[in-house]
Write a protein that holds these residues in place. Sequence first.
Motif, PDB file in Angstrom:
ATOM      1  N   GLY A  39       0.826  -1.190   0.000  1.00 26.32           N
ATOM      2  CA  GLY A  39       0.000   0.000   0.000  1.00 26.32           C
ATOM      3  C   GLY A  39       0.860   1.240   0.000  1.00 26.32           C
ATOM      4  N   SER A  40       1.974   1.196  -0.717  1.00 22.00           N
ATOM      5  CA  SER A  40       2.929   2.308  -0.710  1.00 22.00           C
ATOM      6  C   SER A  40       2.421   3.528  -1.477  1.00 22.00           C
ATOM      7  N   VAL A  67      -7.437   5.989   1.333  1.00 22.47           N
ATOM      8  CA  VAL A  67      -6.966   6.839   2.427  1.00 22.47           C
ATOM      9  C   VAL A  67      -5.664   6.281   2.978  1.00 22.47           C
ATOM     10  N   ARG A  68      -4.839   7.187   3.515  1.00 24.90           N
ATOM     11  CA  ARG A  68      -3.594   6.735   4.133  1.00 24.90           C
ATOM     12  C   ARG A  68      -3.869   6.481   5.612  1.00 24.90           C
ATOM     13  N   GLU A  69      -3.471   5.298   6.048  1.00 29.60           N
ATOM     14  CA  GLU A  69      -3.579   4.919   7.453  1.00 29.60           C
ATOM     15  C   GLU A  69      -2.170   4.549   7.901  1.00 29.60           C
ATOM     16  N   GLN A 105      -4.531  -1.840  -6.615  1.00 28.08           N
ATOM     17  CA  GLN A 105      -4.047  -3.013  -7.339  1.00 28.08           C
ATOM     18  C   GLN A 105      -3.922  -4.211  -6.392  1.00 28.08           C
ATOM     19  N   SER A 106      -3.473  -3.962  -5.183  1.00 28.86           N
ATOM     20  CA  SER A 106      -3.316  -5.018  -4.195  1.00 28.86           C
ATOM     21  C   SER A 106      -4.670  -5.595  -3.784  1.00 28.86           C
ATOM     22  N   LEU A 107      -5.651  -4.729  -3.609  1.00 30.00           N
ATOM     23  CA  LEU A 107      -6.996  -5.191  -3.264  1.00 30.00           C
ATOM     24  C   LEU A 107      -7.576  -6.033  -4.390  1.00 30.00           C
TER      25      LEU A 107
END
Length: 139
Positions: A29-30, A126-128, A37-39
């Motif tokens: 998630g960078s 969102v960034r977490e 894409q990862s999801l």
Amino acid sequence: MRRLVATGLVVVVLFALTGAGGCSSRDDGSSPEAAVQSLIAAARAGDRLAVYQRFGPRTRAHIDDLLSSARRTGATRVLRPEDLVTVGWVPPAWEAAGTRLLHRDGDDAEVEVYSGAGDRQSVRVVREAKSWKVELPLR
């Protein structure tokens, strides 16, 4: 129970629109695009836990609320959050050819998933902490 099914259907709708063909196999998630894409890759693999882990805090909280509601109404089966993630009920409406960043403002971004035929779906990210996560369009 109907609310549990509704959440599963939201997840199915997301993947029915986005498909997974042609997306990078990058699994981090960078960046906002990498998170989407990862999801998609996790959904294509049928990995419900990985899909759940790629959801943003609002989406995870919604799923956790549904689990709490089910427990209060006397559910006999102990469910985990990833049990509410449904992957693969229906074939994708179209296959994704790629993603592109539409906009990014601090810890909030919008990524477009597109097909070779011109189909498009916008996804909020969102960034977490240090990782980007996908928020589903929940009601």
